[in-house]
Design an enzyme around this catalytic site. Structure first.
Site, PDB file in Angstrom:
ATOM      1  N   THR A  35      -5.638   6.768   3.506  1.00  0.00           N
ATOM      2  CA  THR A  35      -4.255   6.349   3.251  1.00  0.00           C
ATOM      3  C   THR A  35      -3.718   7.043   1.999  1.00  0.00           C
ATOM      4  O   THR A  35      -2.583   7.546   1.994  1.00  0.00           O
ATOM      5  CB  THR A  35      -4.165   4.813   3.100  1.00  0.00           C
ATOM      6  OG1 THR A  35      -5.015   4.186   4.057  1.00  0.00           O
ATOM      7  CG2 THR A  35      -2.750   4.323   3.303  1.00  0.00           C
ATOM      8  N   GLU A 107     -11.504   4.255  -9.550  1.00  0.00           N
ATOM      9  CA  GLU A 107     -10.317   3.521  -9.097  1.00  0.00           C
ATOM     10  C   GLU A 107     -10.046   2.351 -10.038  1.00  0.00           C
ATOM     11  O   GLU A 107      -8.897   2.069 -10.397  1.00  0.00           O
ATOM     12  CB  GLU A 107     -10.533   3.020  -7.665  1.00  0.00           C
ATOM     13  CG  GLU A 107     -10.528   4.159  -6.645  1.00  0.00           C
ATOM     14  CD  GLU A 107     -10.994   3.755  -5.257  1.00  0.00           C
ATOM     15  OE1 GLU A 107     -11.569   2.671  -5.096  1.00  0.00           O
ATOM     16  OE2 GLU A 107     -10.776   4.547  -4.322  1.00  0.00           O
ATOM     17  N   LYS A 125      -6.110  -4.806   7.133  1.00  0.00           N
ATOM     18  CA  LYS A 125      -6.808  -5.021   5.856  1.00  0.00           C
ATOM     19  C   LYS A 125      -6.494  -6.387   5.229  1.00  0.00           C
ATOM     20  O   LYS A 125      -7.164  -6.791   4.281  1.00  0.00           O
ATOM     21  CB  LYS A 125      -6.420  -3.909   4.862  1.00  0.00           C
ATOM     22  CG  LYS A 125      -6.578  -2.475   5.373  1.00  0.00           C
ATOM     23  CD  LYS A 125      -8.018  -2.086   5.478  1.00  0.00           C
ATOM     24  CE  LYS A 125      -8.227  -0.639   5.914  1.00  0.00           C
ATOM     25  NZ  LYS A 125      -7.920   0.373   4.937  1.00  0.00           N
TER      26      LYS A 125
HETATM   27  C1  5RP Z   1     -12.096   4.411  -1.624  1.00  0.00           C
HETATM   28  C2  5RP Z   1     -11.268   3.207  -1.386  1.00  0.00           C
HETATM   29  C3  5RP Z   1     -10.215   3.286  -0.340  1.00  0.00           C
HETATM   30  O1  5RP Z   1      -8.998   2.917  -0.895  1.00  0.00           O
HETATM   31  C4  5RP Z   1     -10.561   2.334   0.781  1.00  0.00           C
HETATM   32  O2  5RP Z   1     -11.867   2.639   1.246  1.00  0.00           O
HETATM   33  C5  5RP Z   1      -9.563   2.432   1.929  1.00  0.00           C
HETATM   34  O3  5RP Z   1      -9.681   3.682   2.552  1.00  0.00           O
HETATM   35  P1  5RP Z   1      -8.745   4.128   3.745  1.00  0.00           P
HETATM   36  O4  5RP Z   1      -7.388   4.343   3.172  1.00  0.00           O
HETATM   37  O5  5RP Z   1      -9.396   5.404   4.226  1.00  0.00           O
HETATM   38  O6  5RP Z   1      -8.771   3.050   4.802  1.00  0.00           O
HETATM   39  O7  5RP Z   1     -11.423   2.187  -2.007  1.00  0.00           O
HETATM   40  O8  5RP Z   1     -13.143   4.160  -2.532  1.00  0.00           O
END
Ligand code: 5RP
Length: 224
Positions: A35, A107, A125
């Site tokens: 994303t 992050e 989510k």
């Molecule tokens: C990476 C993360 C991502 O934000 C989380 O895994 C969501 O990923 P995606 O956007 O591919 O669903 O925390 O460490």
């Protein structure tokens, strides 16, 4: 709509959310994952208007640079105005599980600095109680077995994410079978285990806003 289409929609919505607030000296924090990648791609056409970014992973930094967008070391900027990133789960208080892409520590560091954390996610989510998604924990390699035993004492089933080394040179334990009704206490308890770098709960500093991609369009959610 497919999950990818929902992710694309929230990436565009995040761009529309920050675009009117972009100033010459705005510093954008950029997250990691599919994303976040779509959001990075939304920046490409206006790369000349983005004077500074910091990235939560080497892969996001590479993607930003490939679009000609400058990436700085976090230590060299005075502030991070907005942090835009995905999540593996969010509850209605916008407390998150993150780290599916193993970038949780960086992050969390960028989140700590950010003025506003804009989370972007598709509707799959959003959950009532965190913990269906296995909770990632970044661990100093020599402490892996010790931390795993301590996580079992907390009620979880940790599994070593084989073959993954984080950008910080550490390993990941994913904690399965671990419902998290009290994210604040759980985040603090796991971070208190010697050898843990950090865990993927973002409860002490949750998202400020969640742009959620749904079949009815993108919803803007604030913490309840
Ligand atoms: C990476 C993360 C991502 O934000 C989380 O895994 C969501 O990923 P995606 O956007 O591919 O669903 O925390 O460490």
């Amino acid at each position: 709509m497919t999950q990818d289409e929902l992710k694309q929609a929230v990436a565009k919505a995040a761009f529309a959310y920050i675009e009117p607030r972009l100033e010459k000296d705005t510093v954008l924090g950029i997250g990691t994952g599919s994303t976040a990648n779509l959001f990075i791609d939304c920046l490409a056409p206006v790369s000349g208007r983005i004077s500074a970014t910091v990235a939560s992973s080497e892969s996001s930094a590479d993607r930003l640079r490939s679009h000609g967008i400058p990436v700085y070391d976090l230590n060299t900027v005075d502030q991070v105005d907005f942090y835009i990133d995905g999540a593996d789960e969010s509850n209605h208080a916008l407390q998150l599980i993150k780290g599916g892409g193993a970038a949780l520590t960086r992050e969390k560091i960028v989140t700590a600095v950010a003025g506003e954390f804009i989370c972007i996610a598709d509707e799959s989510k959003l959950v009532h109680t965190l913990g269906d998604f296995p909770l990632p924990v970044e661990v100093i390699p020599m402490a892996r077995s010790h931390v795993a035993r301590e996580l079992v004492k907390l009620g979880g089933s940790p599994v070593y994410r084989e073959g993954v080394v984080t950008d910080n040179g550490n390993v990941i334990l994913d904690v399965f079978n671990f419902p998290i009704p009290q994210p604040l206490a759980t985040e603090a308890a796991i971070n208190g285990i010697t050898g843990v770098v950090t865990n993927g709960l973002f409860a002490l500093k949750p998202a400020d806003v969640l742009l959620l991609g749904t079949a009815d369009g993108v919803k803007t959610l604030f913490a309840q």
